[in-house]
Scaffold this active site. Sequence first.
Site, PDB file in Angstrom:
ATOM      1  N   HIS A 109      -8.360  33.366  47.057  1.00  0.00           N
ATOM      2  CA  HIS A 109      -7.842  32.146  46.443  1.00  0.00           C
ATOM      3  C   HIS A 109      -6.757  32.448  45.405  1.00  0.00           C
ATOM      4  CE1 HIS A 109      -7.783  27.901  45.680  1.00  0.00           C
ATOM      5  NE2 HIS A 109      -7.847  28.122  44.386  1.00  0.00           N
ATOM      6  N   GLU A 128      -4.369  24.072  39.584  1.00  0.00           N
ATOM      7  CA  GLU A 128      -5.129  24.303  40.806  1.00  0.00           C
ATOM      8  C   GLU A 128      -4.614  23.344  41.891  1.00  0.00           C
ATOM      9  OE1 GLU A 128      -7.020  24.987  43.872  1.00  0.00           O
ATOM     10  OE2 GLU A 128      -7.437  26.351  42.209  1.00  0.00           O
ATOM     11  N   CYS A 172      -3.625  27.793  49.679  1.00  0.00           N
ATOM     12  CA  CYS A 172      -3.572  27.917  48.220  1.00  0.00           C
ATOM     13  C   CYS A 172      -2.459  28.859  47.776  1.00  0.00           C
ATOM     14  CB  CYS A 172      -4.914  28.388  47.666  1.00  0.00           C
ATOM     15  SG  CYS A 172      -5.519  29.925  48.419  1.00  0.00           S
TER      16      CYS A 172
END
Length: 288
Positions: A109, A128, A172
């Site tokens: 991630h 995020e 991501c």
Amino acid sequence: MIGPISQINISGGLSEKETSSLISNEELKNIITQLETDISDGSWFHKNYSRMDVEVMPALVIQANNKYPEMNLNLVTSPLDLSIEIKNVIENGVRSSRFIINMGEGGIHFSVIDYKHINGKTSLILFEPANFNSMGPAMLAIRTKTAIERYQLPDCHFSMVEMDIQRSSSECGIFSFALAKKLYIERDSLLKIHEDNIKGILSDGENPLPHDKLDPYLPVTFYKHTQGKKRLNEYLNTNPQGVGTVVNKKNETIVNRFDNNKSIVDGKELSVSVHKKRIAEYKTLLKV
């Protein structure tokens, strides 16, 4: 073969020749061809590109720093290394910088941190791209917060904010890279969010700022790659001025852009924009 991420100098400043040595042209061309095929046959949403982005990210970061030297983009391969990297930029008198941060310990991630030094105070905001309800984002946020607190950086103010613009499982990395560039390009628009972070208005420092509270702070250009139509509409309901704003050189508004990148996946309208962004960024690494 692409070199392991841990073995690559990722602080920027490498030459074009050194950048090209991170990945062969032939391998990159094959990757791009497969990515384009995935979009054409509709399999893109169900493919996992995480490991590929982890391997290509160092070259992308170097390329970005070569193009925008004042961007000060850093790739941090583990939250454990973040505090010393921040300490270094402070001691070097850097006023503004970005950090793409990876989970570390074999994790895949990514998130991105925007750093500003204002009147002797340090503001760090972790963006995020997905939300903190998932294991990856939650773990990376916890590790990052713990690392910053452990090092006790002087007069440092840290907040976490969720954009909730990612719907696919493995984007991501490319989202974080695109956001890092946007944080640099739109840096003048981000003064208020950093000032509110320093004042303690943005968050309590413990809980992440939810996306509906973040939306008023950010220009519409931050939402170009939003994958879900519902999420895009939520932003535009909060920021109606963004509806008619042109967001690219094609003279598209954000809604035009979504419609032009729309795909139906499992009965839902989703944008393939960020997958096209990955291809475009990978192509910048190709050498003639």
